[in-house]
Design an enzyme around this catalytic site. Structure first.
Site, PDB file in Angstrom:
ATOM      1  CD  GLU A  80    -112.787  22.118  27.066  1.00  0.00           C
ATOM      2  OE1 GLU A  80    -113.098  21.079  26.450  1.00  0.00           O
ATOM      3  OE2 GLU A  80    -111.650  22.303  27.559  1.00  0.00           O
ATOM      4  NE  ARG A  90    -105.253  14.740  38.023  1.00  0.00           N
ATOM      5  CZ  ARG A  90    -104.116  15.103  38.638  1.00  0.00           C
ATOM      6  NH1 ARG A  90    -103.434  14.249  39.359  1.00  0.00           N
ATOM      7  NH2 ARG A  90    -103.663  16.339  38.528  1.00  0.00           N
ATOM      8  CB  CYS A 143    -113.510  23.186  34.434  1.00  0.00           C
ATOM      9  SG  CYS A 143    -112.327  24.367  35.120  1.00  0.00           S
ATOM     10  CG  HIS A 165    -110.333  24.362  30.294  1.00  0.00           C
ATOM     11  ND1 HIS A 165    -111.126  23.256  30.094  1.00  0.00           N
ATOM     12  CD2 HIS A 165    -110.213  24.485  31.641  1.00  0.00           C
ATOM     13  CE1 HIS A 165    -111.459  22.731  31.260  1.00  0.00           C
ATOM     14  NE2 HIS A 165    -110.925  23.463  32.226  1.00  0.00           N
TER      15      HIS A 165
END
Lengths: 213, 213, 213, 213
Positions: A80, A90, A143, A165
């Site tokens: 990342e 979500r 995360c 990730h």
């Protein structure tokens, strides 16, 4: 000898296992000539995850922090690039929290860059035969929350840190035809490589790792 | 002792390497208590590929034929279920042929089933920590062409056979961010497993492996 | 004046709506100078779906049958090329049946080709500004089941027929970020175009529509 | 009456058309009771694109700036949340520049948020039957470059602005099977809706629009 703090998450989203935690367990205590790893488990809970990360930083006093999280569906080790200052969930976290468009740190900047050598990591992972890319978004869930919290925490210190990730494990895709996965061995090898490269490279390499959109 | 014919393809579509050929080379001559592998390279050329497969079958006199081909972009070992009697080439083959809607065998049936134990293979691959699925289409290019040609050739014999599609190697996705790949070691282990399972299971297992669309 | 039988399915898989049924309703009774459409709803149930299709064929006495089904996640109008003789259900149908590796017609051939002019349909859909492709697999669920049942039923008649898969409607992807959809208007326009082209073209065009895998 | 500056890009990456430019042309001069649109074409060139955007802002003196760019492969209207301060070009721009890891604005912050009501836009687009999502990354190419340049330029003004990524047009995917696209009419309707919503909503709605990774 560099002290490394490595974190993984507890399972979430209905999964029974989280590969990031399996990696953290597998590498806990590992010692080479140049570094030693201390692993910690983080809860998949907004707020608490950062609190526990902060405690772990106080205990381990790391030179380098690598946080790892599951990105089910992604096909590679995603290094990342940037953490953004927003929680937008979500799905509920493991305690039922579902924040929407809340800043992670009230007065924090919009975003922080990873301070890992992300291009060098991708290069070495690929040279080691592992699928890897730079990722331009860590999402807006726990995360990214931990990634942002980490970079904020260490912003004025000499500690370097970042977030990686990882895909599902093969056992997590048994009932999901044609979904990507990576073996635990490859994941462990990948995270070890990322740590070694982070220790070796104070400065990142100038290699392309962008996306047109 | 079963005689196994294993085939891989030469590179195509601008690639410098074809993982299916690397697997075939790596496993050529391999002998266990129950089988011995003979590998052959097939050209990525309509017509010629089937001709050379036919020759190889005459030479090797196999009990089992496993043809392997690259499916760049797919994330797993795809055990093909069915071969269809049509060539419809999106890109030219390695000799510039680009047939459109031509039957492979003029009087052949519309399709042939694989006679490999496809569900058992997927189960054992997954148990071995490898990503695998049953695939309902092998496409309409040289891979499907060879698969159909194989099944037609052995249709009245006791030889069993089928086709397995494999992802790109990590080295093939260096400039393709977030594309799936699998290491050569995992691929070799996967094809060995598929061969062993094919030798062990005369009858397939009754396991779900379908797709809603 | 050609009689057209157009079918759509009831909702399945937890959805509240099935775009294929909305299209069938919208076009029911439509009459042009060259054709008239009769629409029917089919249950998403193995066996019963084919039974009701057979009844509809007896009633409507069609020259042309176009069956439409939802393929959630696909981004375009997929004109199916081939139906295969197997039921392999990843999820139960609307009556709880979940057949695995069962032939649809016990003594039927492995597969049937669509007898629609699939390449001409794709060309005209694209010319009309609609996303469309030939698809090499209709899956192994109730859609393929009906497609195979249709082609078996009309195999010795002058009736032509085939199957078209369609994406989700925008309203079905509200909670699914970055999933493809198509508006109902575009879908209706697409199916009308496919019917008109099927009436106009006795023979298909020779256009590329394949896949490498 | 609000003055709206709408920008689209010239074609790039080998394409002959750029849907963002077609939208900008189609809406240029459009006037409603509440706003009037002025459109401008931007070059797909690092640096020059921001220079021309700056000029356009001086000329148009907009209340609102909406920049639009093509995201080939994405299936929906992607309302971008955040612009990051880096150029990292996977392919050269239209003048052959390929910057790697260069800041867009030397002393600029890591990132800027869009000041469009991104959640309200997504809601209204979906209500209008159009596929839409919030996007957490605009990439690292000329689109993100312009988006960041815009937000930096207007950072201390009352002008609001943001960036919207759009899919390919159907005509751009003729040789790309099963790739997503959207009709130009739907795109134009979508951008009009986004502008209207931006004029109507000073404050964004609190709606979920995140991603787990």
């Amino acid at each position: 000898m560099k002290a490394i703090l490595l974190t993984g998450f507890e399972p979430f989203g209905g999964e029974k296992i989280n590969p990031s935690l399996e990696i953290a367990k597998a590498l806990d205590g590992k010692e080479t000539e140049t570094y030693k790893i201390n692993s910690r488990e983080l809860p998949c809970v907004f707020g608490e995850a950062i609190d526990q990360l902060r405690l772990a930083i106080q205990e381990v006093k790391p030179d380098l922090v690598v946080c790892v999280g599951q990105a089910g569906g992604r096909p590679d080790l995603s290094i990342e690039r940037v953490a953004i200052n927003v929680d937008d969930a979500r799905i509920p976290d493991n305690k039922g929290n579902q924040p929407i468009d809340k800043p992670i740190i009230q007065e924090g900047p919009v975003a922080y860059w990873s301070s890992l050598p992300i291009k060098a990591i991708v290069k070495h992972l690929r040279d080691a035969g592992l699928p890897a890319s730079v990722s331009q978004t860590a999402g807006t869930y726990v995360c990214n929350h931990v990634f942002y919290g980490l970079m904020h925490e260490i912003r004025q210190s000499s500690i370097r840190g970042g977030f990686i990730h990882i895909p599902f494990l093969p056992e997590q895709i048994q009932t999901r035809p044609h979904m990507a996965s990576l073996s635990l061995d490859d994941m462990i090898r990948g995270i070890e490589t990322a740590i070694q490269v982070s220790v070796d490279y104070e400065q990142d390499l100038l290699l392309e790792g962008g996306q047109t959109h």
